[in-house]
Design an enzyme around this catalytic site. Structure first.
Site, PDB file in Angstrom:
ATOM      1  N   LEU A 181       9.425   5.677   3.090  1.00 19.24           N
ATOM      2  CA  LEU A 181       9.101   5.916   4.501  1.00 19.24           C
ATOM      3  C   LEU A 181       8.908   4.558   5.243  1.00 19.24           C
ATOM      4  O   LEU A 181       8.334   3.550   4.499  1.00 19.24           O
ATOM      5  CB  LEU A 181       7.543   6.471   4.808  1.00 19.24           C
ATOM      6  CG  LEU A 181       7.729   8.045   4.565  1.00 19.24           C
ATOM      7  CD1 LEU A 181       6.306   8.504   4.432  1.00 19.24           C
ATOM      8  CD2 LEU A 181       8.775   8.725   5.038  1.00 19.24           C
ATOM      9  N   ASP A 182       9.677   4.214   6.196  1.00 24.00           N
ATOM     10  CA  ASP A 182       9.642   2.882   6.875  1.00 24.00           C
ATOM     11  C   ASP A 182       8.312   2.383   7.487  1.00 24.00           C
ATOM     12  O   ASP A 182       7.416   3.477   7.522  1.00 24.00           O
ATOM     13  CB  ASP A 182      10.733   2.503   7.958  1.00 24.00           C
ATOM     14  CG  ASP A 182      10.464   3.565   9.002  1.00 24.00           C
ATOM     15  OD1 ASP A 182       9.650   3.734   9.416  1.00 24.00           O
ATOM     16  OD2 ASP A 182      11.805   3.950   9.568  1.00 24.00           O
ATOM     17  N   ASN A 183       8.013   1.140   7.866  1.00 26.59           N
ATOM     18  CA  ASN A 183       6.981   0.765   8.316  1.00 26.59           C
ATOM     19  C   ASN A 183       6.397   1.385   9.444  1.00 26.59           C
ATOM     20  O   ASN A 183       5.062   1.987   9.424  1.00 26.59           O
ATOM     21  CB  ASN A 183       6.957  -0.539   8.699  1.00 26.59           C
ATOM     22  CG  ASN A 183       5.801  -1.282   9.728  1.00 26.59           C
ATOM     23  OD1 ASN A 183       4.708  -1.113   9.193  1.00 26.59           O
ATOM     24  ND2 ASN A 183       6.298  -1.831  10.722  1.00 26.59           N
TER      25      ASN A 183
END
Length: 237
Positions: A110-112
């Protein structure tokens, strides 16, 4: 999904009894017994926590893999180190020694700026089952959009048909596979996808002329985010 099963070949490789290349021949040429049955099939699934595996008369110790569900907050990255952000491993420190901690692998990233369901495991087969593109594992996300939508049906139809996604950074253009939208309000929805392309959901809505202001993963395969977990909290599966 049985969390603990993996192919016999991978199980034997983990004990350094053979390599990936030699696994089939090793099983063919050696007496490998699982629960009293002689096995010659490298793809035979072994329950690593319950099956008794004997090789050359020696019982192999059962593997106790770890499986974790984490409610990932925004601002945290799915990497072991970062100069600018807290990592998911920072959230888990204090609960594992360093060796145990870094054996845990993220099951899809999951990205930032994305929160929600993140699975971690020491079982490579389990990780691959959920992340391999050919398995088309469904992932469901909550999406909050910048702009309210009145023509909701057009979004549903276009997402199901597939949308031309322009390139972004080093990620090339592509046509998205069918995605399924369930509207919750004029500016919020749930979307289910079977791909894991770079920033795919954000790019889908950008291609539709909108902008994602909040993105949260709710489900991955059979695993649903435990909403009793506060952000940053985890539990063992």
């Amino acid at each position: 999904m049985n969390l603990y099963k993996e192919p016999l070949s991978r199980f034997l490789i983990s004990y350094n009894l053979c390599s990936q290349r030699s696994a089939k021949n090793f099983i063919k040429n050696n007496e490998v017994v699982v629960n009293g049955n002689s096995i010659k099939d490298a793809s035979f699934l072994v329950d690593t926590e319950n099956d008794t595996v004997i090789v050359g008369g020696k019982i192999l110790p059962q593997v106790k893999h770890k499986y974790i569900m984490l409610n990932k907050p925004e601002g945290v990255v799915c990497s072991t180190v970062s100069d600018s952000h807290k990592t998911v491993y920072d959230l888990l420190k204090g609960n594992f020694n360093e060796t145990e901690l870094y054996k845990l692998k993220c099951v899809g990233r999951l990205d930032n700026n994305t929160s929600g369901l993140l699975l971690l495991s020491t079982n490579g087969t389990f990780v691959n089952q959920l992340t391999s593109p050919e398995n088309e594992v469904e992932k469901t996300y909550f999406v909050k959009l910048r702009d309210s939508i009145t023509d909701k049906k057009s979004y549903v139809l276009k997402a199901e048909k597939g949308i031309e996604i322009p390139p972004e950074n080093k990620s090339p253009a592509f046509i998205s596979k069918s995605a399924f939208i369930k509207w919750l309000s004029d500016d919020s929805l749930e979307i289910t996808v079977t791909e894991g392309k770079f920033h795919e959901i954000r790019r889908i809505f950008s291609a539709l002329g909108n902008y994602v202001v909040k993105l949260k993963r709710l489900k991955m395969g059979d695993f649903i985010l435990d909403e009793t977990l506060n952000e940053g909290e985890f539990k063992f599966l």
